[in-house]
Design a protein around this motif. Sequence first.
Motif, PDB file in Angstrom:
ATOM      1  N   THR A  78       0.858  -1.178   0.000  1.00 54.13           N
ATOM      2  CA  THR A  78       0.000   0.000   0.000  1.00 54.13           C
ATOM      3  C   THR A  78       0.896   1.230   0.000  1.00 54.13           C
ATOM      4  N   VAL A  79       0.623   2.163  -0.901  1.00 53.10           N
ATOM      5  CA  VAL A  79       1.400   3.392  -0.969  1.00 53.10           C
ATOM      6  C   VAL A  79       1.052   4.232   0.257  1.00 53.10           C
ATOM      7  N   GLU A  80       2.098   4.658   0.983  1.00 58.89           N
ATOM      8  CA  GLU A  80       1.912   5.427   2.207  1.00 58.89           C
ATOM      9  C   GLU A  80       2.645   6.758   2.108  1.00 58.89           C
ATOM     10  N   GLU A  81       2.438   7.603   3.089  1.00 52.73           N
ATOM     11  CA  GLU A  81       2.984   8.957   3.047  1.00 52.73           C
ATOM     12  C   GLU A  81       4.497   9.021   2.938  1.00 52.73           C
ATOM     13  N   SER A  95       9.482   7.016  -7.892  1.00 50.14           N
ATOM     14  CA  SER A  95       8.684   7.257  -9.098  1.00 50.14           C
ATOM     15  C   SER A  95       8.013   6.001  -9.635  1.00 50.14           C
ATOM     16  N   ALA A  96       8.541   4.850  -9.288  1.00 50.85           N
ATOM     17  CA  ALA A  96       7.898   3.608  -9.725  1.00 50.85           C
ATOM     18  C   ALA A  96       6.561   3.408  -9.027  1.00 50.85           C
ATOM     19  N   PHE A  97       6.353   4.117  -7.948  1.00 51.76           N
ATOM     20  CA  PHE A  97       5.086   4.021  -7.207  1.00 51.76           C
ATOM     21  C   PHE A  97       4.185   5.181  -7.595  1.00 51.76           C
ATOM     22  N   LEU A  98       3.836   5.292  -8.871  1.00 51.13           N
ATOM     23  CA  LEU A  98       3.138   6.457  -9.413  1.00 51.13           C
ATOM     24  C   LEU A  98       1.625   6.447  -9.191  1.00 51.13           C
ATOM     25  N   ILE A  99       1.210   6.290  -7.955  1.00 42.12           N
ATOM     26  CA  ILE A  99      -0.219   6.322  -7.675  1.00 42.12           C
ATOM     27  C   ILE A  99      -0.474   7.101  -6.389  1.00 42.12           C
ATOM     28  N   ASP A 100      -1.719   7.424  -6.118  1.00 42.39           N
ATOM     29  CA  ASP A 100      -2.080   8.227  -4.948  1.00 42.39           C
ATOM     30  C   ASP A 100      -1.977   7.423  -3.659  1.00 42.39           C
ATOM     31  N   VAL A 101      -1.920   8.155  -2.531  1.00 44.66           N
ATOM     32  CA  VAL A 101      -1.856   7.528  -1.204  1.00 44.66           C
ATOM     33  C   VAL A 101      -3.064   6.624  -1.007  1.00 44.66           C
ATOM     34  N   ILE A 125       4.245  -2.450 -12.833  1.00 44.06           N
ATOM     35  CA  ILE A 125       3.613  -2.071 -11.578  1.00 44.06           C
ATOM     36  C   ILE A 125       2.155  -1.744 -11.895  1.00 44.06           C
ATOM     37  N   TRP A 126       1.254  -2.500 -11.260  1.00 44.61           N
ATOM     38  CA  TRP A 126      -0.180  -2.377 -11.510  1.00 44.61           C
ATOM     39  C   TRP A 126      -0.860  -1.758 -10.296  1.00 44.61           C
ATOM     40  N   ASN A 127      -1.824  -0.895 -10.545  1.00 44.85           N
ATOM     41  CA  ASN A 127      -2.667  -0.347  -9.495  1.00 44.85           C
ATOM     42  C   ASN A 127      -3.788  -1.362  -9.286  1.00 44.85           C
ATOM     43  N   VAL A 128      -3.777  -2.041  -8.146  1.00 46.32           N
ATOM     44  CA  VAL A 128      -4.777  -3.065  -7.866  1.00 46.32           C
ATOM     45  C   VAL A 128      -6.138  -2.424  -7.617  1.00 46.32           C
ATOM     46  N   THR A 129      -6.141  -1.260  -6.967  1.00 44.94           N
ATOM     47  CA  THR A 129      -7.387  -0.569  -6.637  1.00 44.94           C
ATOM     48  C   THR A 129      -8.163  -0.188  -7.889  1.00 44.94           C
TER      49      THR A 129
END
Length: 151
Positions: A78-81, A95-101, A125-129
């Motif tokens: 999970t992308v965190e702050e 930058s590889a984690f290019l999604i919102d919190v 890298i896929w956004n599961v959400t």
Amino acid sequence: MSSSPAVDISSIAGNASDNTKQVLSSVHRIFANRTDNDNAGPVFGEAIQKRLEVTEVSVNPKAEEPQRLEGKVVLETTVEEDMLNGGGIIHGGCSAFLIDVGDRIRIVNQTITVGARAHSVRTEIWNVTHHRLVSSGTHIKMQPSTPKANL
């Protein structure tokens, strides 16, 4: 890594051996490149590495060359702050984690080649959400050839 305690791998999908899953189950151990006794200070992304969860480890025939095998390792976090810069935007180092919190991501790694001198891997890298591809890339390592002697 053999002295590390065993990790519960029962939730890791895929057809790889239990031993392979055990070795790959702790991304932090693999990428830290240091022992727990090292006092070298923090490693970039260490907290993020510790949050990566291995969800699949598989070995399959390559679609293009069935006589060759490719490895597949899938991770989620999970992308965190702590992945963001002061402006609330993903830090350049992440930058590889290019999604919102708060979004969940899946990192899929597949070998492309493994040879005597060259190794390459493809990562998505896929956004599961939101069920979309966020980023992709390749990494290639090659041992230099031995220089020829001047005559």
